[in-house]
Write a protein that holds these residues in place. Structure first.
Motif, PDB file in Angstrom:
ATOM      1  N   LEU A  44       5.238   4.226  -1.431  1.00  0.00           N
ATOM      2  CA  LEU A  44       6.659   3.912  -1.336  1.00  0.00           C
ATOM      3  C   LEU A  44       7.589   5.098  -1.603  1.00  0.00           C
ATOM      4  O   LEU A  44       8.597   5.230  -0.910  1.00  0.00           O
ATOM      5  CB  LEU A  44       7.003   2.742  -2.266  1.00  0.00           C
ATOM      6  N   ASP A  53      -0.741   4.398   9.319  1.00  0.00           N
ATOM      7  CA  ASP A  53       0.600   3.828   9.147  1.00  0.00           C
ATOM      8  C   ASP A  53       0.549   2.305   9.280  1.00  0.00           C
ATOM      9  O   ASP A  53      -0.508   1.717   9.479  1.00  0.00           O
ATOM     10  CB  ASP A  53       1.583   4.449  10.157  1.00  0.00           C
ATOM     11  N   CYS A  54       1.716   1.667   9.175  1.00  0.00           N
ATOM     12  CA  CYS A  54       1.782   0.205   9.216  1.00  0.00           C
ATOM     13  C   CYS A  54       1.238  -0.318  10.537  1.00  0.00           C
ATOM     14  O   CYS A  54       0.554  -1.347  10.581  1.00  0.00           O
ATOM     15  CB  CYS A  54       3.221  -0.257   9.034  1.00  0.00           C
ATOM     16  N   VAL A  72       5.401   4.758   9.731  1.00  0.00           N
ATOM     17  CA  VAL A  72       5.984   4.301   8.471  1.00  0.00           C
ATOM     18  C   VAL A  72       4.866   4.022   7.481  1.00  0.00           C
ATOM     19  O   VAL A  72       3.875   3.380   7.817  1.00  0.00           O
ATOM     20  CB  VAL A  72       6.825   3.024   8.701  1.00  0.00           C
ATOM     21  N   GLY A  73       5.019   4.506   6.251  1.00  0.00           N
ATOM     22  CA  GLY A  73       4.053   4.203   5.195  1.00  0.00           C
ATOM     23  C   GLY A  73       2.671   4.739   5.487  1.00  0.00           C
ATOM     24  O   GLY A  73       1.709   3.976   5.527  1.00  0.00           O
ATOM     25  N   ARG A  92      17.067   5.790  -0.729  1.00  0.00           N
ATOM     26  CA  ARG A  92      15.699   6.298  -0.741  1.00  0.00           C
ATOM     27  C   ARG A  92      14.996   5.921  -2.044  1.00  0.00           C
ATOM     28  O   ARG A  92      15.599   5.932  -3.112  1.00  0.00           O
ATOM     29  CB  ARG A  92      15.714   7.824  -0.559  1.00  0.00           C
ATOM     30  N   THR A 128      10.384   6.749   0.918  1.00  0.00           N
ATOM     31  CA  THR A 128      10.753   5.899   2.057  1.00  0.00           C
ATOM     32  C   THR A 128      12.071   5.201   1.777  1.00  0.00           C
ATOM     33  O   THR A 128      12.563   5.192   0.648  1.00  0.00           O
ATOM     34  CB  THR A 128       9.680   4.837   2.326  1.00  0.00           C
ATOM     35  N   ILE A 140       6.305  -1.836   4.720  1.00  0.00           N
ATOM     36  CA  ILE A 140       5.094  -1.308   4.067  1.00  0.00           C
ATOM     37  C   ILE A 140       4.431  -2.389   3.229  1.00  0.00           C
ATOM     38  O   ILE A 140       3.222  -2.603   3.300  1.00  0.00           O
ATOM     39  CB  ILE A 140       5.458  -0.090   3.198  1.00  0.00           C
ATOM     40  N   ASP A 193      12.378   0.164   4.857  1.00  0.00           N
ATOM     41  CA  ASP A 193      10.968   0.306   5.225  1.00  0.00           C
ATOM     42  C   ASP A 193      10.040  -0.294   4.179  1.00  0.00           C
ATOM     43  O   ASP A 193       8.873  -0.543   4.463  1.00  0.00           O
ATOM     44  CB  ASP A 193      10.615   1.791   5.406  1.00  0.00           C
ATOM     45  N   MET A 194      10.570  -0.484   2.976  1.00  0.00           N
ATOM     46  CA  MET A 194       9.737  -1.035   1.901  1.00  0.00           C
ATOM     47  C   MET A 194       9.145  -2.369   2.324  1.00  0.00           C
ATOM     48  O   MET A 194       7.963  -2.637   2.080  1.00  0.00           O
ATOM     49  CB  MET A 194      10.618  -1.197   0.653  1.00  0.00           C
TER      50      MET A 194
END
Lengths: 380, 199
Positions: free
Chosen positions: A356, A264-265, A212-213, A42, A359, A367, A363-364
């Protein structure tokens, strides 16, 4: 007196790991460096470190005349060269109080929208690539290639068009170009559905991007995020509608501002995709108007030495990636005294500091890719 | 479109749709051109390389001065020619010794071509001049002169465009000449009439 320091290992500092992503990393397309503090998988904190590609564009502007600046200014964001040029010439024209011929205004609007499609297609192809889908970029580049041919026929360049001049455009359109442009726009639009089918409907893609993000509206305002990323978070702001420049004021019935509320993304990708459709519609509307216009010049006659009068102005445009502004200060010389550049990506990537943390490392990449930035635009 | 969030579609239908796209593409003709075998068709405005028509160059140095990154190198010397008529003044003119463009620095903006007052520089769509050493990208006048042979004619302009200024100037000159000839003929004609009247 001698002093001895005895280290006691890292036990007191916990088990956090500092991980550098970049400056040479395939998912940063360029030289953006991220300093991540990890707690296992994480991310605890993230800091974008910019400047590895700083070329001092603003300083270089001060030693160039207004034609040479156009050449430099179209390079900081190499995917939106036409819109970058536009901001510079709009600023100088405003300082001079210069009226631009109508044909030039409509042609500029048309080329700016074609440039927007080119830019968006790049990210529509490269984002799935970063998530592991190799195929879509080939489809995106097929369309890009056709549009680039249209742009090359009119300006001679495929990326750095160098087609804007103070007072209009460099040359008039070649014979038959409008017909070819119209055919290309139609062809690209007819194949845009392939991206829907290949990417947007794909369960893996949706699984990796939905939820996500999530970027909140407060953060959008806090960091000055703009463009498709801001609109994906529900910020309904688009200069083409809210402060129309060029011919956008007359295109209000075609112009549609695409927004999403999820932030989100996936929402960011959807905004980009839908904006591409809108840009193609706008290009068609411009072509319609262009054929109805009476014959006339496409640029103004300029004096041998062009000097902007003393004063200052701020010209901002809705670039494909967000707000792009030029603050021009002139002391009446043939070069600007100062030309400040406000680029979209620089502000947009700062939001990574809040996006970030919390997450997972996996997932980085999702994003980062969904922030749609060009490192040249970040580092100037 | 994919199923809306919360409403499950048939699992894998999105994947199947994507595969259908690739399958359809597989049956179509390929869009990729095999470059060295198939050469690209480039439009006349394409900015490939800068060609020099050195017969037109007067060594005025405008291109070298206006270049945003100073990648044009020009050397010249003065030559004096004897007076055209005896007792006249000696004429001096500039002779070009070196004209080189460093294409490793050139940013392909075309300002040099735009500012050249004597039409000595042109864009050519030629692009096959890659080198293995960066120093070899400085091309001298003979190479630049050779590229002149690859310069295409400029494309015709849109019907709604203004007449190009070269054509406008030529047309005006032709009209003026025609008007002068017409006037001379009429003049001649009226004098003939007069002559006949006298006789």
């Amino acid at each position: 007196m001698t002093e001895t320091t005895i280290g006691i290992g890292g036990a007191a500092e916990g088990t956090d790991m500092v991980l550098n992503i970049g400056p040479q990393h395939p998912s940063t397309h360029g030289v953006l460096r991220l300093r991540l503090v990890l707690d296992g998988e994480r991310i605890r904190s993230a800091e974008p470190i910019v400047g590895y590609m700083h070329r001092g564009a603003e300083k270089l502007f001060e030693a160039r005349d207004y034609r040479q600046i156009v050449m430099l200014a179209n390079r900081h964001d190499w995917l939106s060269a036409f819109s970058n040029e536009l901001g510079v010439v709009l600023a100088v024209e405003r300082m001079l109080g210069m009226e631009v011929p109508e044909r030039a205004v409509w042609t500029r609007t048309l080329l700016a929208e074609l440039n927007r499609v080119l830019n968006h297609l790049m990210f529509l192809g490269s984002y799935p690539l970063e998530l592991g889908g190799i195929t879509p970029i080939f489809y995106a580049f097929t369309e890009r290639e056709e549009l680039q041919q249209v742009m090359e026929e009119v300006s001679g360049g495929r990326m750095h068009y160098m087609f804007n001049r103070v007072g209009g455009l460099k040359e008039d359109l070649p014979n038959g170009w409008t017909g070819r442009a119209r055919a290309t726009v139609a062809a690209v639009r007819s194949r845009m559905g392939r991206i829907d089918d290949l990417v947007l409907g794909n369960e893996i893609f949706r699984g990796r991007t939905r939820g996500v993000g999530v970027l909140s509206q407060q953060d959008v305002h806090g960091f000055g995020v703009s463009g498709p990323i801001a609109r994906a978070s529900g910020v309904d702001f688009d200069l083409r509608r809210d402060e129309p420049y060029l011919a956008y004021g007359e295109l209000a019935d075609t112009m549609r501002v695409v927004t999403r509320t999820e932030g989100d993304c996936l929402a960011r990708f959807e905004v980009l995709l839908e904006q591409t459709h809108v840009a193609l519609d706008l290009a068609d509307a411009c072509l319609d108007r262009l054929t109805d216009l009476p014959p006339g010049p496409i640029n103004q006659r300029l004096p041998k030495v062009l000097k902007a009068p003393e004063g200052h102005t701020y010209a901002w445009t809705e670039n494909p990636l967000g707000l792009n502004g030029y603050y021009l200060v002139s002391k009446g010389e043939k070069t600007p005294y100062r030309l400040k550049l406000r680029s979209a990506s620089f502000n947009n990537i700062q939001a990574l500091t809040v996006l970030l943390p919390g997450t997972l490392v996996a997932d980085m990449v999702a994003i980062l890719g969904s922030m749609f930035f060009v490192v040249g635009d970040v580092d100037k | 479109m994919a199923p809306l969030p919360g409403i499950p579609g048939i699992p894998g239908s999105g994947l199947a749709k994507g595969l259908a796209v690739t399958l359809r593409t597989m049956t179509k003709r390929t869009v990729t051109a095999q470059y060295p075998d198939a050469l690209p068709e480039l439009p006349p405005r394409s900015r490939g390389v800068i060609a020099l028509f050195e017969e037109n160059c007067t060594v005025c140095m405008l291109c070298a001065r206006e270049c945003p990154d100073w990648c044009i190198y020009i050397d010249s010397h003065k030559e004096t020619a004897p007076p055209a008529a005896p007792g006249g003044r000696e004429r001096s003119r500039n002779v070009l010794d070196r004209f080189a463009i460093d294409f490793s620095l050139c940013m392909y903006c075309g300002i040099c071509i735009e500012v050249c007052p004597f039409d000595a520089l042109f864009w050519s769509p030629e692009f096959e001049y890659a080198e293995t050493d960066i120093l070899d990208l400085t091309h001298e006048r003979d190479k630049l002169r050779d590229w002149m042979w690859t310069v295409p004619a400029p494309p015709a302009l849109d019907p709604a465009a203004e007449e190009p200024k070269e054509i406008a100037a030529a047309r005006k000159a032709a009209e003026k000449a025609a008007a002068a000839a017409e006037a001379a003929r009429r003049d001649q004609g009226s004098r003939d009439d007069q002559d006949e009247g006298d006789a």
